[in-house]
Design an enzyme around this catalytic site. Structure first.
Site, PDB file in Angstrom:
ATOM      1  N   GLY A  73      -8.499  53.121  27.170  1.00 14.62           N
ATOM      2  CA  GLY A  73      -9.237  53.622  26.008  1.00 14.62           C
ATOM      3  C   GLY A  73      -9.025  52.726  24.794  1.00 14.62           C
ATOM      4  CB  SER A  74      -6.057  50.920  23.462  1.00 14.49           C
ATOM      5  OG  SER A  74      -5.224  52.034  23.442  1.00 14.49           O
ATOM      6  CG  ASN A 153      -4.678  61.677  19.352  1.00 12.90           C
ATOM      7  OD1 ASN A 153      -5.573  61.429  18.539  1.00 12.90           O
ATOM      8  ND2 ASN A 153      -3.463  61.213  19.220  1.00 12.90           N
ATOM      9  CD  GLN A 181      -6.523  63.399  23.856  1.00 12.00           C
ATOM     10  OE1 GLN A 181      -6.525  64.401  24.583  1.00 12.00           O
ATOM     11  NE2 GLN A 181      -5.559  62.491  23.925  1.00 12.00           N
ATOM     12  CB  SER A 201      -8.747  56.544  28.531  1.00 10.71           C
ATOM     13  OG  SER A 201      -7.611  56.059  29.192  1.00 10.71           O
ATOM     14  CG  HIS A 203      -4.292  57.619  31.219  1.00  8.63           C
ATOM     15  ND1 HIS A 203      -3.308  58.300  30.545  1.00  8.63           N
ATOM     16  CD2 HIS A 203      -4.832  56.776  30.300  1.00  8.63           C
ATOM     17  CE1 HIS A 203      -3.247  57.872  29.292  1.00  8.63           C
ATOM     18  NE2 HIS A 203      -4.159  56.950  29.119  1.00  8.63           N
ATOM     19  CB  THR A 239     -10.442  39.552  38.771  1.00  9.50           C
ATOM     20  OG1 THR A 239     -10.591  38.136  38.792  1.00  9.50           O
ATOM     21  CG2 THR A 239     -10.616  40.118  40.167  1.00  9.50           C
ATOM     22  CB  CYS A 327      11.241  60.937  16.044  1.00  7.42           C
ATOM     23  SG  CYS A 327      11.054  61.218  14.304  1.00  7.42           S
TER      24      CYS A 327
HETATM   25  N1  PLP Z   1      -7.931  57.418  21.576  1.00  7.06           N
HETATM   26  C1  PLP Z   1      -7.369  58.631  21.642  1.00  7.06           C
HETATM   27  C2  PLP Z   1      -7.952  59.760  20.858  1.00  7.06           C
HETATM   28  C3  PLP Z   1      -6.235  58.838  22.441  1.00  7.06           C
HETATM   29  O1  PLP Z   1      -5.669  60.063  22.494  1.00  7.06           O
HETATM   30  C4  PLP Z   1      -5.698  57.746  23.171  1.00  7.06           C
HETATM   31  C5  PLP Z   1      -4.470  57.916  23.968  1.00  7.06           C
HETATM   32  O2  PLP Z   1      -3.695  58.812  23.765  1.00  7.06           O
HETATM   33  C6  PLP Z   1      -6.351  56.500  23.077  1.00  7.06           C
HETATM   34  C7  PLP Z   1      -7.461  56.378  22.281  1.00  7.06           C
HETATM   35  C8  PLP Z   1      -5.851  55.322  23.846  1.00  7.06           C
HETATM   36  O3  PLP Z   1      -6.145  55.469  25.224  1.00  7.06           O
HETATM   37  P1  PLP Z   1      -5.362  54.614  26.323  1.00  7.06           P
HETATM   38  O4  PLP Z   1      -4.043  55.269  26.525  1.00  7.06           O
HETATM   39  O5  PLP Z   1      -6.201  54.674  27.552  1.00  7.06           O
HETATM   40  O6  PLP Z   1      -5.263  53.233  25.788  1.00  7.06           O
END
Ligand code: PLP
Length: 387
Positions: A73-74, A153, A181, A201, A203, A239, A327
């Site tokens: 997702g990032s 999130n 999310q 994402s 996972h 790839t 933390c």
């Molecule tokens: N955006 C949101 C709202 C998320 O909650 C997260 C992960 O917690 C991400 C992006 C990033 O996703 P990834 O862990 O697949 O990089």
């Protein structure tokens, strides 16, 4: 209760057996790369094509060519923001986002700011929401990108993305939505949202880790992100992670068939958990929007108690949960999301996030409701902050 009670589904989810079975052949037997033209390569190409269709269906994308596979997702967020800005730099250099975005969005917007783009970060209300009017007021002639998350999130607040989408479409501004999310949990319909791009994402909805997708609307330009090979329509080299992509597709297909009934079942568990905590623990406060809220999100602060201590005590009882404060991941910063909704520094250290999902049931809720109040009571007895 001997089972582990995993209530940290917003962090990650388990890999489903059906997903594992679907992807395994592509880890071993069908190991060909999708770029080769012999048969095991063609098998991989076909499998990726099927996953693209499954993912497009989950998001109601019109065409499967609107789906691009990424590593997470990032990456999807990074690509959308950097790619959309770079493609429009001659038109303008102004970005709008919100104060409660995930770091994958916030930090990427700040990176663009360091590169000379102007950044407006919209403040949220006490529920963590922005209004379409705030976006309308912030839009300037040189605005090229608006990035707003579908749901938060940490506190589960759902943003009014459809109204913002209509606004941006009207002005020809690229609208990016972080749906990490929400995809697989509630309806995510790119036609209704009217977004130019949207990140997901695997996972987060029982697919494998290390694979994500970016929806880019046909005609909405996002500049090439990874340079090298011609994969992903020559926009994202590398790839393919064939097994991961097959897993994402299968998880999307399963989520598509289940999310409507599952979201109702899980929301009922969420409401029971919220009501139970409110009635059994005094000086507790629910964070986030009580109405526009993810079906699986429960987030509380308990006066005088640190979030990390609650997590550790719950862990001893076999309950996995998380705290908004960073933390536990090595930083002493309080949660910026909780600070943004107006909580004080010490309060923003003290949250408990319980996120439910597929495996959650009434017995899990009962167990947490039995174990949590004595933990809070004990921590308060030790706390100099609670009288
Ligand atoms: N955006 C949101 C709202 C998320 O909650 C997260 C992960 O917690 C991400 C992006 C990033 O996703 P990834 O862990 O697949 O990089």
């Amino acid at each position: 209760m001997s089972d582990l009670i995993y209530m940290d589904k917003a962090d990650t989810t388990s890999l489903l057996q059906e997903v594992l079975e679907a992807l395994m052949p592509y880890q071993k037997g069908y190991f060909g790369s999708a770029s080769s033209i012999y048969s095991i390569g063609r098998d991989a190409t076909d499998a990726i094509g099927k996953a693209r269709e499954q993912t497009a269906r989950l998001l109601n994308a019109k065409y499967d060519e609107e789906i691009y596979f990424t590593s997470c997702g990032s990456e999807s967020d990074n690509w959308a923001i950097i790619g959309a800005c770079e493609a429009r730099e001659r038109k303008g250099r102004h970005i709008i986002t919100t104060a409660v975005e995930h770091h994958a969005v916030l930090d990427t917007c700040k990176y663009m700011q360091q590169r000379g783009w102007d950044l407006t970060v919209l403040p949220v209300d006490s529920y963590g929401r922005i209004t379409p009017e705030q976006v309308a007021e912030a839009i300037r002639p040189d605005t090229v990108l608006v990035s707003v998350m579908h749901a938060n999130n940490e506190i589960g607040t759902i943003m009014p993305v459809e109204e913002i989408g209509a606004l941006c479409a009207d002005k020809g501004i690229h609208f990016h939505v972080d749906a990490v999310q929400t995809a697989g949990h509630i309806g995510v319909d790119v036609q209704k949202i009217n977004c130019s791009s949207l990140a997901i994402s695997a996972h987060k909805f029982h697919g494998p880790k290390g694979v994500g997708a970016l929806y880019i609307k046909k005609g909405a330009v996002c500049r090439k992100y990874l340079h090298g090979g011609a994969q992903e329509s020559n926009l994202r080299a590398g790839t393919h992670n064939v097994a991961g992509i097959v897993g994402l597709g299968k998880a999307a297909e399963i989520a598509m068939s289940e999310y409507e009934s599952e979201s109702v079942r899980i929301a009922a568990l969420r409401d029971r958990l919220i009501a139970g905590i409110q009635s059994s623990i005094k000086d507790s406060r629910l964070n986030g929007d009580p109405a526009n809220r993810l079906p699986n999100n429960v987030n509380f602060i308990f006066k005088g108690v640190e979030g990390e201590s609650i997590i550790l005590f719950l862990d001893m009882k076999g309950i996995c949960a998380s705290s908004g404060s960073a933390c536990t991941s090595g930083s002493l910063d309080p949660s910026y999301v909780l600070m943004s909704i107006g909580l004080k520094h010490e309060e923003a250290h003290g949250s408990l996030r319980l996120t439910l999902g597929r495996e959650s049931n009434n017995a899990h809720v009962d167990y947490v409701l039995a174990e949590l109040p004595p933990i809070i009571e004990r921590l308060r007895q030790m706390s100099p902050l609670y009288n």
